[in-house]
Design an enzyme around this catalytic site. Structure first.
Site, PDB file in Angstrom:
ATOM      1  N   ASN A  46       0.837  -1.211   0.000  1.00  0.00           N
ATOM      2  CA  ASN A  46       0.000   0.000   0.000  1.00  0.00           C
ATOM      3  C   ASN A  46       0.872   1.262   0.000  1.00  0.00           C
ATOM      4  O   ASN A  46       0.564   2.253  -0.672  1.00  0.00           O
ATOM      5  CB  ASN A  46      -0.899   0.029   1.244  1.00  0.00           C
ATOM      6  N   ASN A 187       1.395   4.388  14.562  1.00  0.00           N
ATOM      7  CA  ASN A 187       0.078   4.958  14.832  1.00  0.00           C
ATOM      8  C   ASN A 187      -0.112   4.982  16.357  1.00  0.00           C
ATOM      9  O   ASN A 187       0.789   4.592  17.122  1.00  0.00           O
ATOM     10  CB  ASN A 187      -1.044   4.215  14.083  1.00  0.00           C
ATOM     11  N   THR A 219       0.641   8.929  13.874  1.00  0.00           N
ATOM     12  CA  THR A 219      -0.646   9.142  13.206  1.00  0.00           C
ATOM     13  C   THR A 219      -1.758   8.721  14.170  1.00  0.00           C
ATOM     14  O   THR A 219      -1.765   7.596  14.658  1.00  0.00           O
ATOM     15  CB  THR A 219      -0.719   8.339  11.888  1.00  0.00           C
ATOM     16  N   GLY A 221      -5.244   9.040  13.557  1.00  0.00           N
ATOM     17  CA  GLY A 221      -6.551   9.014  12.889  1.00  0.00           C
ATOM     18  C   GLY A 221      -7.201  10.385  12.885  1.00  0.00           C
ATOM     19  O   GLY A 221      -6.558  11.394  12.560  1.00  0.00           O
ATOM     20  N   GLY A 250      -2.932   4.813   7.296  1.00  0.00           N
ATOM     21  CA  GLY A 250      -1.552   4.991   7.775  1.00  0.00           C
ATOM     22  C   GLY A 250      -0.542   4.687   6.675  1.00  0.00           C
ATOM     23  O   GLY A 250       0.508   5.326   6.592  1.00  0.00           O
ATOM     24  N   ASP A 251      -0.868   3.724   5.830  1.00  0.00           N
ATOM     25  CA  ASP A 251       0.039   3.385   4.721  1.00  0.00           C
ATOM     26  C   ASP A 251       0.068   4.518   3.697  1.00  0.00           C
ATOM     27  O   ASP A 251       1.130   4.853   3.155  1.00  0.00           O
ATOM     28  CB  ASP A 251      -0.415   2.098   4.025  1.00  0.00           C
ATOM     29  N   ARG A 284     -12.764   6.567   0.708  1.00  0.00           N
ATOM     30  CA  ARG A 284     -12.970   5.521  -0.307  1.00  0.00           C
ATOM     31  C   ARG A 284     -12.640   4.159   0.288  1.00  0.00           C
ATOM     32  O   ARG A 284     -11.919   4.073   1.286  1.00  0.00           O
ATOM     33  CB  ARG A 284     -12.018   5.734  -1.480  1.00  0.00           C
ATOM     34  N   GLY A 286     -10.986   0.278   0.547  1.00  0.00           N
ATOM     35  CA  GLY A 286      -9.756  -0.446   0.215  1.00  0.00           C
ATOM     36  C   GLY A 286      -8.517   0.265   0.710  1.00  0.00           C
ATOM     37  O   GLY A 286      -8.565   1.420   1.158  1.00  0.00           O
TER      38      GLY A 286
HETATM   39  O1  RIB Z   1      -2.544  -1.165   6.797  1.00  0.00           O
HETATM   40  C1  RIB Z   1      -3.492  -1.914   6.090  1.00  0.00           C
HETATM   41  C2  RIB Z   1      -2.914  -3.207   5.676  1.00  0.00           C
HETATM   42  O2  RIB Z   1      -2.507  -3.917   6.835  1.00  0.00           O
HETATM   43  C3  RIB Z   1      -3.881  -4.121   4.968  1.00  0.00           C
HETATM   44  O3  RIB Z   1      -3.780  -4.010   3.573  1.00  0.00           O
HETATM   45  C4  RIB Z   1      -3.584  -5.500   5.540  1.00  0.00           C
HETATM   46  O4  RIB Z   1      -3.219  -6.415   4.590  1.00  0.00           O
HETATM   47  C5  RIB Z   1      -2.478  -5.277   6.578  1.00  0.00           C
HETATM   48  O5  RIB Z   1      -1.236  -5.590   6.088  1.00  0.00           O
END
Ligand code: RIB
Length: 308
Positions: A46, A187, A219, A221, A250-251, A284, A286
């Site tokens: 991500n 986080n 982070t 939230g 966070g990613d 969004r 995902g």
């Molecule tokens: O931070 C979200 C991610 O954490 C998800 O995509 C899940 O796979 C975990 O790795």
């Protein structure tokens, strides 16, 4: 050797099977959920997508399994223009899997089964040495075994690459990793795990900053960010948005932060950009698919500034 990238991620890959439900079931209870979706995910993956969408040339190093999930990851990486020459297909383990649970208020909790991610070795990292050494920024996280993470950070540090650690999921961070890290981005949950027994988040962040000895961005939230540099803490408010799904926020933050640093921003500006991109991402569904493009993020920032 492939073309050097501005940012390199020692990446985890988890195929996410996402359940939406009003709440988590109690032990022994069967609960009716309201939605189900699958996404390519994993924190490192991500982050790499977020970095690429921010405009930094990006490379990933890691392991996928020999299964159809891996094909989906390869296609997504190709479509995003991410260099995956450092990704191996593990002959013995399947691709990692994530089981995120999204509550109707948008909050999430996740179980991961890392599988092939746990087979990433120092040798895999050594094989990607040039990518790490030539990058402006290296992102590392803890869904990958610690020896590989430490080796990558050491290679990055020795080459003058800025090393950003996302200590997720929580594992005790050994001193040899901290010695090679420039910025730590936990986080609020990881902050509490790293500094137990300090309820006030700013005090906990200052205590963690003392331990890690480098810049810290926590982070929190919808509560925003706590930034600690050179012994002093400040807060950055979150943008107010309607949260649909917080998976990967966070990613998005880490990937965008790393990318903007790699593109030459000072830390404060990189934080402001990443804060906006992460806010947009929660509107969004995902993880990786929810990350906004640079144009979308810039429009959002301009719109918010004009409204002030
Ligand atoms: O931070 C979200 C991610 O954490 C998800 O995509 C899940 O796979 C975990 O790795």
């Amino acid at each position: 050797m492939s073309t050097p990238s501005q940012l390199c991620v020692i990446a985890s890959f988890m195929y996410d099977l996402v359940v939406t439900a009003p709440r988590r079931p109690e032990p022994g209870e069967t609960l009716v959920g309201t939605d189900f979706a699958t996404f390519v995910g994993g924190k490192g993956f991500n982050q790499a997508v977020a970095a690429a969408r921010t405009g930094a040339t990006t490379a990933v190093v890691g392991r996928l399994g020999k299964d159809p999930f891996a094909e989906e990851f390869r296609e997504f990486l190709l479509a995003e223009g991410i260099d995956d020459s450092g990704v191996r297909i593990d002959p013995e383990h399947g691709t990692g899997v994530g089981l995120p649970y999204v509550q109707e208020d948008g909050q999430n909790s996740i179980t991961i089964v890392p599988r092939a991610n746990l087979a990433v070795t120092e040798g895999d990292v050594e094989a990607a040495r040039e990518q790490i050494e030539q990058a402006e920024v290296l992102l590392v996280g803890l869904e990958i075994p610690m020896p590989a993470v430490v080796r990558a950070a050491q290679l990055g540090r020795a080459a003058g690459t800025t090393v950003v650690l996302n200590p997720a999921p929580f594992h005790p961070v050994p001193p040899e990793l901290l010695d090679s890290v420039d910025i730590v981005v936990p986080n609020e949950v990881e902050l509490r795990q790293m500094v137990p027994g300090v309820p006030d988040p700013t005090e906990a962040a200052l205590a963690l900053h003392d331990q890690v000895g480098c810049a810290l961005v926590v982070t929190c939230g919808s509560q925003g960010l706590i930034v600690v540099e050179r012994g002093s803490a400040r807060t950055v408010p979150a943008h107010r948005v309607e949260a649909v799904d917080t998976i990967g926020a966070g990613d998005a933050f880490c990937g965008c932060l790393g990318a903007r640093l790699a593109l030459g921003d000072p830390l404060d500006e990189a934080i402001d950009y990443a804060n906006a991109a992460a806010a947009l991402s929660v509107t969004r569904s995902g993880g990786a698919p929810s990350v906004p493009s640079a144009a979308e993020t810039t429009r959002f920032i301009d719109g918010r500034s004009a409204a002030l």
